[in-house]
Design a protein around this motif. Structure first.
Motif, short mmCIF file in Angstrom:
data_model
loop_
_atom_site.label_atom_id
_atom_site.label_comp_id
_atom_site.label_asym_id
_atom_site.label_seq_id
_atom_site.Cartn_x
_atom_site.Cartn_y
_atom_site.Cartn_z
N UNK A 31 0.82 -1.22 0.00
CA UNK A 31 0.00 0.00 0.00
C UNK A 31 0.85 1.27 0.00
N UNK A 32 2.15 1.15 0.20
CA UNK A 32 3.02 2.33 0.17
C UNK A 32 3.26 2.73 -1.29
N UNK A 33 2.94 3.97 -1.69
CA UNK A 33 3.10 4.38 -3.09
C UNK A 33 4.53 4.17 -3.59
N UNK A 34 4.63 3.72 -4.83
CA UNK A 34 5.94 3.43 -5.42
C UNK A 34 6.82 4.69 -5.48
N UNK A 35 6.19 5.85 -5.64
CA UNK A 35 6.94 7.10 -5.79
C UNK A 35 7.77 7.45 -4.56
N UNK A 36 7.36 6.97 -3.40
CA UNK A 36 8.10 7.32 -2.19
C UNK A 36 8.90 6.14 -1.63
N UNK A 37 8.93 5.04 -2.36
CA UNK A 37 9.69 3.87 -1.91
C UNK A 37 11.13 3.93 -2.42
N UNK A 38 12.07 3.60 -1.57
CA UNK A 38 13.49 3.63 -1.92
C UNK A 38 13.91 2.28 -2.48
N UNK A 39 14.43 2.30 -3.70
CA UNK A 39 14.80 1.05 -4.37
C UNK A 39 16.31 0.91 -4.57
N UNK A 40 17.08 1.90 -4.13
CA UNK A 40 18.52 1.85 -4.33
C UNK A 40 19.24 1.08 -3.23
N UNK A 41 20.55 1.16 -3.25
CA UNK A 41 21.36 0.52 -2.22
C UNK A 41 21.69 1.53 -1.13
N UNK A 42 21.65 1.09 0.12
CA UNK A 42 22.03 1.95 1.23
C UNK A 42 23.54 2.21 1.20
N UNK A 43 23.90 3.43 1.56
CA UNK A 43 25.31 3.80 1.59
C UNK A 43 25.93 3.32 2.91
N UNK A 44 26.16 2.03 2.99
CA UNK A 44 26.73 1.43 4.19
C UNK A 44 28.15 0.95 3.89
N UNK A 45 29.07 1.11 4.83
CA UNK A 45 30.43 0.62 4.59
C UNK A 45 30.46 -0.91 4.58
N UNK A 46 31.53 -1.44 4.03
CA UNK A 46 31.67 -2.90 4.02
C UNK A 46 31.87 -3.42 5.44
N UNK A 47 31.65 -4.71 5.63
CA UNK A 47 31.75 -5.29 6.97
C UNK A 47 33.18 -5.19 7.50
N UNK A 48 33.29 -5.12 8.83
CA UNK A 48 34.60 -5.03 9.47
C UNK A 48 34.67 -6.00 10.64
N UNK A 49 35.89 -6.37 10.98
CA UNK A 49 36.10 -7.16 12.19
C UNK A 49 36.02 -6.24 13.40
N UNK A 50 35.97 -6.83 14.60
CA UNK A 50 35.93 -6.01 15.81
C UNK A 50 37.15 -5.11 15.90
N UNK A 51 38.33 -5.64 15.57
CA UNK A 51 39.55 -4.85 15.61
C UNK A 51 39.48 -3.67 14.66
#
Length: 446
Positions: A31-51
């Motif tokens: 029911x959420x209009x397509x015009x306001x839905x985000x279809x791209x990729x999130x700008x998240x950094x790649x995974x990292x170890x705890x260190x």
């Protein structure tokens, strides 16, 4: 063991989708209009170890400039014992919810009880509550409380020496609760009792008088005669104080105040870019039924063992909208626990010594500045504690930038040539001498 912060598995998601009767997440959001839905990729950094994560945050943290702080105006750079953060995170204490169920909340109720005991002793008052958000909102709550006690009295007199930030919050609360605020003009940096008397004589609708000690300019005011004048007109005396200063100053209780409020940040809570802090509120015993926030009492259970409970207040009184005693309906007491541990570690003598070091440092700094010939005390012959105001013949913008470039936060600018400086027990003689050298236009070139 349950790992409640782990993400949901695909099986978890499918179970929830089946429960609500849809096949996929796309169907759930159909029911959420397509015009306001985000279809791209999130700008998240790649995974990292705890260190790698630790190294990243160390790099980010190294970009901060840590300044030597000589600024105050309600927030002070006090020492925090290193043990506090470790004790703060113990499971029997660390909770964010109101301890309604006493049988599973004894840890939380116990430290709130100890906090109340310490605040009552520091302020010289009969009763303390808990769960005040900060000093400004605690002060506003005290004004509302006083008007509730006064019933038909709807006017509150406020000293001009109250911190402007606190006054702004009080004005907001007063506006939406129909409370009339009237300022008491200051004379040479302090509240004028003769003007207060004349304001009383003008009408008979004053519910309370609100003052600050030490006041916004750092001056320790003499409130002799205030309690008598206020109580003669059946009004309440409300005093806002920096709580740590009360380790050596005359307490609100000794001044005859009915309600004592303020911020607990000076009890070792780091400045933290403006919060979170903790407000305190104490009062005389006869006002306890009108007090907002939580009150914890000590009793015995059916086995004769010591137990702690919420007392004298019904749960519903905090959620009755306009008829509630307070806008506070959740338990905001993590910082109250912080202040409790701090007071326990410091003890009477430790609190007194920290206050005395702050006092001595501030007076030493003022003497050194006056000796340069480029500074003049704004309120001469007025006693101050660890904060004071000076006039300077220099360009204040250039002066503060010079100090900033050298790694010093040199006070708070109040007017064009007026500067307010504060000293705490963390400031050393060497730091004070270095600051004076930078602020002296003649010394800095030597």
């Amino acid at each position: 063991m349950n790992y409640k912060y782990f993400p949901h598995t695909e099986a978890d998601l499918q179970t929830m989708l089946d429960k609500v009767g849809v096949k996929s997440l796309d169907d759930l959001y159909a029911e959420v209009p397509e015009a306001i839905r985000f279809r791209g990729d999130y700008q998240l950094p790649s995974e990292m170890s705890e260190l790698e994560v630790r190294q990243l945050f160390d790099q980010l943290g190294s970009q901060n400039r840590v300044l030597t702080c000589f600024a105050g105006a309600g927030v002070y750079d006090h020492y925090t014992p290193s043990v506090i953060p470790n004790l703060l995170q113990r499971s029997e204490f660390l909770t964010s919810y109101t301890p309604y169920q006493a049988e599973i909340s004894q840890g939380t109720l116990h430290y709130i009880f100890e906090y109340q005991s310490m605040m009552a002793e520091l302020t010289g008052m009969d009763i303390s509550n808990a769960s005040m958000y900060d000093g400004s909102t605690a002060t506003a709550e005290a004004v509302m409380m006083a008007v509730a006690v006064g019933k038909k009295q709807n006017r509150v007199l406020v000293s001009e020496t109250l911190d402007p930030k606190t006054l702004a919050v009080v004005k907001t609360y007063a506006h939406f609760h129909g409370i009339d605020l009237e300022m008491i003009p200051a004379k040479d940096g302090v509240t004028d009792l003769s003007i207060l008397r004349s304001q009383f004589s003008a009408s008979n609708d004053v519910a309370a008088v609100l003052v600050q000690q030490p006041n916004f300019y750092g001056i320790v005011e003499d409130y002799t005669g205030f309690a008598e004048a206020i109580h003669d007109r059946k009004a309440l005396f409300v005093m806002n104080s920096v709580i740590a200063d009360l380790a050596v100053l005359k307490t609100p209780g000794e001044w005859g105040a009915d309600i004592a409020v303020g911020d607990g940040q000076s009890l070792g809570i780091p400045m933290q870019f403006g919060g979170p802090y903790v407000g305190y509120m104490c009062c005389t015993e006869k006002l306890i039924r009108k007090m907002p926030g939580r009150i914890v009492g000590r009793t015995q259970d059916n086995r004769g063992q010591r137990a702690f409970v919420l007392t004298l207040q019904a749960r519903e009184q905090h959620i009755r909208r306009q008829k509630a005693t307070s806008n506070i309906c959740s338990n905001q007491s993590l910082m109250a626990l912080f202040a409790t541990i701090y007071c326990s570690l410091m003890g009477r003598q430790g609190l007194k010594e920290a206050a005395e070091l702050s006092y001595a440092g501030a007076h030493y700094l003022l003497d050194r500045l006056l000796a340069t010939g480029h500074f003049r005390q704004c309120f001469e012959r007025r006693p101050f504690f660890n904060e004071f105001c000076v006039w300077t013949d220099q360009d204040l913008d250039a002066l503060q930038k010079r100090c900033l470039d050298a790694g010093f936060m040199a006070g708070v600018r109040l007017e064009n040539q007026m500067l307010m400086l504060a000293v705490t027990e963390r400031r050393t003689k060497e730091e004070i001498d270095e600051l004076v050298k930078i602020m002296d236009p003649q010394k800095r070139y030597e």
